[in-house]
Design a protein around this motif. Structure first.
Motif, mmCIF file in Angstrom:
data_model
loop_
_atom_site.group_PDB
_atom_site.id
_atom_site.type_symbol
_atom_site.label_atom_id
_atom_site.label_comp_id
_atom_site.label_asym_id
_atom_site.label_seq_id
_atom_site.Cartn_x
_atom_site.Cartn_y
_atom_site.Cartn_z
ATOM 1 N N VAL A 116 9.197 -1.014 2.999
ATOM 2 C CA VAL A 116 8.562 -0.759 1.698
ATOM 3 C C VAL A 116 9.622 -0.303 0.689
ATOM 4 O O VAL A 116 10.473 0.528 1.007
ATOM 5 C CB VAL A 116 7.416 0.280 1.819
ATOM 6 N N PRO A 117 9.583 -0.860 -0.529
ATOM 7 C CA PRO A 117 10.514 -0.387 -1.554
ATOM 8 C C PRO A 117 10.045 0.959 -2.101
ATOM 9 O O PRO A 117 8.859 1.171 -2.333
ATOM 10 C CB PRO A 117 10.433 -1.472 -2.630
ATOM 11 N N VAL A 118 10.989 1.844 -2.305
ATOM 12 C CA VAL A 118 10.703 3.119 -2.967
ATOM 13 C C VAL A 118 10.849 2.908 -4.472
ATOM 14 O O VAL A 118 9.989 3.283 -5.256
ATOM 15 C CB VAL A 118 11.654 4.218 -2.453
ATOM 16 N N ILE A 119 11.935 2.298 -4.851
ATOM 17 C CA ILE A 119 12.190 1.872 -6.227
ATOM 18 C C ILE A 119 13.209 0.742 -6.118
ATOM 19 O O ILE A 119 14.204 0.876 -5.412
ATOM 20 C CB ILE A 119 12.698 3.041 -7.127
ATOM 21 N N ASN A 120 12.934 -0.400 -6.738
ATOM 22 C CA ASN A 120 13.851 -1.527 -6.576
ATOM 23 C C ASN A 120 13.870 -2.410 -7.810
ATOM 24 O O ASN A 120 13.039 -2.276 -8.702
ATOM 25 C CB ASN A 120 13.524 -2.326 -5.315
ATOM 26 N N LEU A 121 14.852 -3.322 -7.801
ATOM 27 C CA LEU A 121 15.086 -4.179 -8.955
ATOM 28 C C LEU A 121 15.740 -5.480 -8.496
ATOM 29 O O LEU A 121 16.499 -5.481 -7.531
ATOM 30 C CB LEU A 121 16.039 -3.461 -9.929
ATOM 31 N N VAL A 122 15.448 -6.557 -9.187
ATOM 32 C CA VAL A 122 16.193 -7.805 -9.041
ATOM 33 C C VAL A 122 16.872 -8.043 -10.386
ATOM 34 O O VAL A 122 16.212 -8.102 -11.421
ATOM 35 C CB VAL A 122 15.272 -8.997 -8.684
ATOM 36 N N GLY A 123 18.177 -8.141 -10.367
ATOM 37 C CA GLY A 123 18.938 -8.341 -11.606
ATOM 38 C C GLY A 123 20.287 -8.950 -11.287
ATOM 39 O O GLY A 123 20.406 -9.776 -10.398
ATOM 40 N N ASP A 124 21.310 -8.491 -11.992
ATOM 41 C CA ASP A 124 22.677 -8.902 -11.684
ATOM 42 C C ASP A 124 23.422 -7.683 -11.148
ATOM 43 O O ASP A 124 22.879 -6.579 -11.103
ATOM 44 C CB ASP A 124 23.371 -9.518 -12.895
ATOM 45 N N PRO A 166 6.154 -12.426 7.024
ATOM 46 C CA PRO A 166 6.879 -13.025 8.143
ATOM 47 C C PRO A 166 6.340 -12.451 9.460
ATOM 48 O O PRO A 166 5.547 -11.512 9.450
ATOM 49 C CB PRO A 166 8.330 -12.586 7.899
ATOM 50 N N HIS A 167 6.773 -12.991 10.571
ATOM 51 C CA HIS A 167 6.254 -12.563 11.867
ATOM 52 C C HIS A 167 6.977 -11.367 12.464
ATOM 53 O O HIS A 167 6.489 -10.771 13.420
ATOM 54 C CB HIS A 167 6.293 -13.734 12.855
ATOM 55 N N ASP A 168 8.141 -10.988 11.911
ATOM 56 C CA ASP A 168 8.929 -9.939 12.546
ATOM 57 C C ASP A 168 8.920 -8.597 11.819
ATOM 58 O O ASP A 168 9.414 -7.600 12.350
ATOM 59 C CB ASP A 168 10.371 -10.411 12.717
ATOM 60 N N VAL A 169 8.382 -8.542 10.614
ATOM 61 C CA VAL A 169 8.315 -7.294 9.850
ATOM 62 C C VAL A 169 7.128 -7.394 8.893
ATOM 63 O O VAL A 169 6.697 -8.491 8.540
ATOM 64 C CB VAL A 169 9.643 -7.034 9.081
ATOM 65 N N TRP A 170 6.576 -6.259 8.477
ATOM 66 C CA TRP A 170 5.468 -6.226 7.532
ATOM 67 C C TRP A 170 5.971 -5.580 6.253
ATOM 68 O O TRP A 170 6.422 -4.433 6.264
ATOM 69 C CB TRP A 170 4.304 -5.412 8.105
ATOM 70 N N PHE A 171 5.925 -6.328 5.159
ATOM 71 C CA PHE A 171 6.384 -5.804 3.876
ATOM 72 C C PHE A 171 5.214 -5.242 3.084
ATOM 73 O O PHE A 171 4.173 -5.883 2.965
ATOM 74 C CB PHE A 171 7.058 -6.906 3.048
ATOM 75 N N LEU A 172 5.405 -4.047 2.540
ATOM 76 C CA LEU A 172 4.448 -3.470 1.608
ATOM 77 C C LEU A 172 5.055 -3.560 0.216
ATOM 78 O O LEU A 172 6.275 -3.469 0.058
ATOM 79 C CB LEU A 172 4.166 -2.009 1.967
ATOM 80 N N ALA A 173 4.223 -3.732 -0.774
ATOM 81 C CA ALA A 173 4.695 -3.931 -2.147
ATOM 82 C C ALA A 173 4.824 -2.619 -2.898
ATOM 83 O O ALA A 173 4.072 -1.672 -2.666
ATOM 84 C CB ALA A 173 3.725 -4.843 -2.890
ATOM 85 N N GLY A 174 5.767 -2.602 -3.803
ATOM 86 C CA GLY A 174 5.871 -1.512 -4.764
ATOM 87 C C GLY A 174 4.992 -1.861 -5.965
ATOM 88 O O GLY A 174 3.962 -2.522 -5.820
ATOM 89 N N THR A 175 5.399 -1.448 -7.148
ATOM 90 C CA THR A 175 4.676 -1.819 -8.365
ATOM 91 C C THR A 175 5.704 -2.217 -9.424
ATOM 92 O O THR A 175 6.899 -2.037 -9.240
ATOM 93 C CB THR A 175 3.823 -0.656 -8.933
ATOM 94 N N PHE A 176 5.190 -2.712 -10.524
ATOM 95 C CA PHE A 176 6.048 -2.991 -11.670
ATOM 96 C C PHE A 176 5.976 -1.834 -12.657
ATOM 97 O O PHE A 176 6.174 -1.999 -13.846
ATOM 98 C CB PHE A 176 5.662 -4.322 -12.314
ATOM 99 N N GLY A 177 5.683 -0.661 -12.132
ATOM 100 C CA GLY A 177 5.570 0.560 -12.909
ATOM 101 C C GLY A 177 4.187 1.152 -12.755
ATOM 102 O O GLY A 177 3.207 0.438 -12.528
ATOM 103 N N GLY A 178 4.111 2.464 -12.806
ATOM 104 C CA GLY A 178 2.830 3.142 -12.728
ATOM 105 C C GLY A 178 2.412 3.503 -11.318
ATOM 106 O O GLY A 178 3.157 3.333 -10.357
ATOM 107 N N GLN A 179 1.190 4.047 -11.223
ATOM 108 C CA GLN A 179 0.625 4.552 -9.973
ATOM 109 C C GLN A 179 -0.505 3.648 -9.502
ATOM 110 O O GLN A 179 -1.316 3.209 -10.323
ATOM 111 C CB GLN A 179 0.046 5.948 -10.186
#
Length: 142
Positions: A39-47, A11-24
């Motif tokens: 930037v996510p430190v640790i995150n999840l999408v669930g219920d 987007p034009h108003d913030v810069w998102f950096l990606a985490g991983t789906f596990g690992g380094q």
């Protein structure tokens, strides 16, 4: 992923950096000047129940140029997204809704030049580590 596509769908108003789906991983990313960074430190999408359990054991550290940055906890926010075929969250194309949760860091716009961002996160048996080499573009005069 090495960060070579970090400019995709920003987007034009913030810069998102990606985490991983596990690992380094190690990534290099160019960021335009004047953009705050999230930037996510640790995150999840669930219920909501999955998020409650995930956040209760979530922990993480972030270092920007060697200085600690305190993550913020997001207990669970509703999210809606348009997914592409084969995406890692649902695997299917189309809209989806869920609850997003975890630890995040929001940084103000960084000075031009190079910066080191080290992110480590863990919740239960899931852990991530991302080392970013960020290059902030010199601001353009108009």
């Amino acid at each position: 992923m090495d960060g070579s596509e970090c400019e995709r769908n920003q987007p034009h108003d913030v810069w998102f950096l990606a985490g991983t789906f596990g690992g380094q991983v190690k990534r290099a990313c160019e960021v335009p000047s004047g953009r705050p960074i999230a930037v996510p430190v640790i995150n999840l999408v669930g219920d909501s129940q999955t998020c409650a359990a995930f956040v209760s054991s979530a922990q993480g550290t972030v270092f920007l140029d060697g200085k600690a940055v305190e993550p913020e906890t997001y207990e669970g926010d509703p999210i809606m997204a348009q997914a592409v075929q084969g995406n890692p969250v649902t695997g299917e194309e189309g809209p989806f809704t869920g609850t997003g949760c975890g630890l995040w860091v929001q940084l103000p716009p960084l000075a031009s030049g190079t910066h080191s961002l080290k992110v480590r996160g863990r919740s239960g048996d899931f852990s991530i580590g991302v080392d970013y080499a960020l290059t902030i573009a010199a601001s353009s005069t108009q």
